[in-house]
Design an enzyme around this catalytic site. Sequence first.
Site, PDB file in Angstrom:
ATOM      1  CE  LYS A   1       4.717   7.476   1.207  1.00  0.00           C
ATOM      2  NZ  LYS A   1       5.201   6.722   0.055  1.00  0.00           N
TER       3      LYS A   1
ATOM      4  CD  GLN B   1       6.831   3.365  -0.205  1.00  0.00           C
ATOM      5  OE1 GLN B   1       5.827   3.990   0.131  1.00  0.00           O
ATOM      6  NE2 GLN B   1       7.960   3.973  -0.514  1.00  0.00           N
TER       7      GLN B   1
ATOM      8  CG  ASP C   1       3.237   7.949  -5.246  1.00  0.00           C
ATOM      9  OD1 ASP C   1       3.455   8.875  -4.443  1.00  0.00           O
ATOM     10  OD2 ASP C   1       3.425   6.753  -4.978  1.00  0.00           O
TER      11      ASP C   1
END
Length: 293
Positions: free
Chosen positions: A52, A96, A119
């Site tokens: 990422k 994460q 997200d």
Amino acid sequence: MILLDGKVAAEAVKEKLKAQVAELTAKGHRTPKLAAILVGNNGASETYVASKVKNCAETGFESLLIRLDENVPESTLLQTIEQLNNDESVDGILVQLPLPKHISEQKVIATIHPEKDVDGFHPINAGKLVQGLPTFIPATPYGILLLLEHYHVQTKGKHAVIVGRSNIVGRPMSILLSSNIPMGNCTVTIAHSHTQNLTDICLQADILVAALGKPEFVTANMVKQGAIVIDVGITRVEDATAKKGFRIKGDVAFNEVAPKTAAITPVPGGVGLMTIAGLLSNTLQAYLNNKKA
Ligand SMILES: NC(=O)c1ccc[n+]([C@@H]2O[C@H](COP(=O)([O-])OP(=O)(O)OC[C@H]3O[C@@H](n4cnc5c(N)ncnc54)[C@H](OP(=O)(O)O)[C@@H]3O)[C@@H](O)[C@H]2O)c1
């Protein structure tokens, strides 16, 4: 059979984003910024976060990686998120997953400001998705839509079967494919571990999305001739002959399924790369929504 190549489609999305960022910065605006928090040092999570960060740099985004110890108290993680919520230079925040067992994922997700939740996991954003309101679409389903769009896959009127009902993949995918949007308008069946006659249901799919996390679970006898197969699964399977000691496997037995399909995603090189394209698209959207940009 068409290979739905995530590398090609993700590059195309990234090129568009890069051009938009270059245009904005040429006008004197700051660059979009994504903050990622990594707790502990789970091998797969390390790889995802590194990718990422790398993709941010390639697209002209700024990124900030905050590493916290595996044993970090939950309160410290929540405070770190609050600091990022209040930092006007940060457009998007991602934590994460998975997190160590002593930390509540639900609390963490709810602490991220919905406007920075790139997200798309915050309950407010999930609710907006259900109601068809503008929101951040969870990165993996968003990436799949971008992939279908790139390859001009017709979804309207098709029967989509989604195997898996997680909040991050299966459920939002079912909402999107059933929505009245360009890559939607499917009739959707969502299957899970209690589904009976799964093979028969999968055989009805014009579009089959496998998101259950069981390597090579979907075999040729479960796939209709000419179906479109989207393999979301990523599992590390031990393999002493592989350089790293493992191989990445999808949820679909690619070699036997591919010849039956009209189009299929490979693993690796499919949905995983599109997930990052979805995340970057959301981050640019967060930046554009941020009035002080
Ligand atoms: N490519 C990417 O970027 C990306 C992103 C996210 C996830 N992934 C991968 O995608 C896979 C799924 O991830 P996830 O987070 O959605 O997993 P998850 O939270 O573990 O959910 C798995 C889902 O599959 C269902 N399931 C499990 N076994 C089944 C079976 N035998 N038959 C039918 N349904 C079954 C489960 O049903 P129940 O609800 O009944 O338990 C659950 O809904 C994993 O391999 C993950 O690594 C990839």
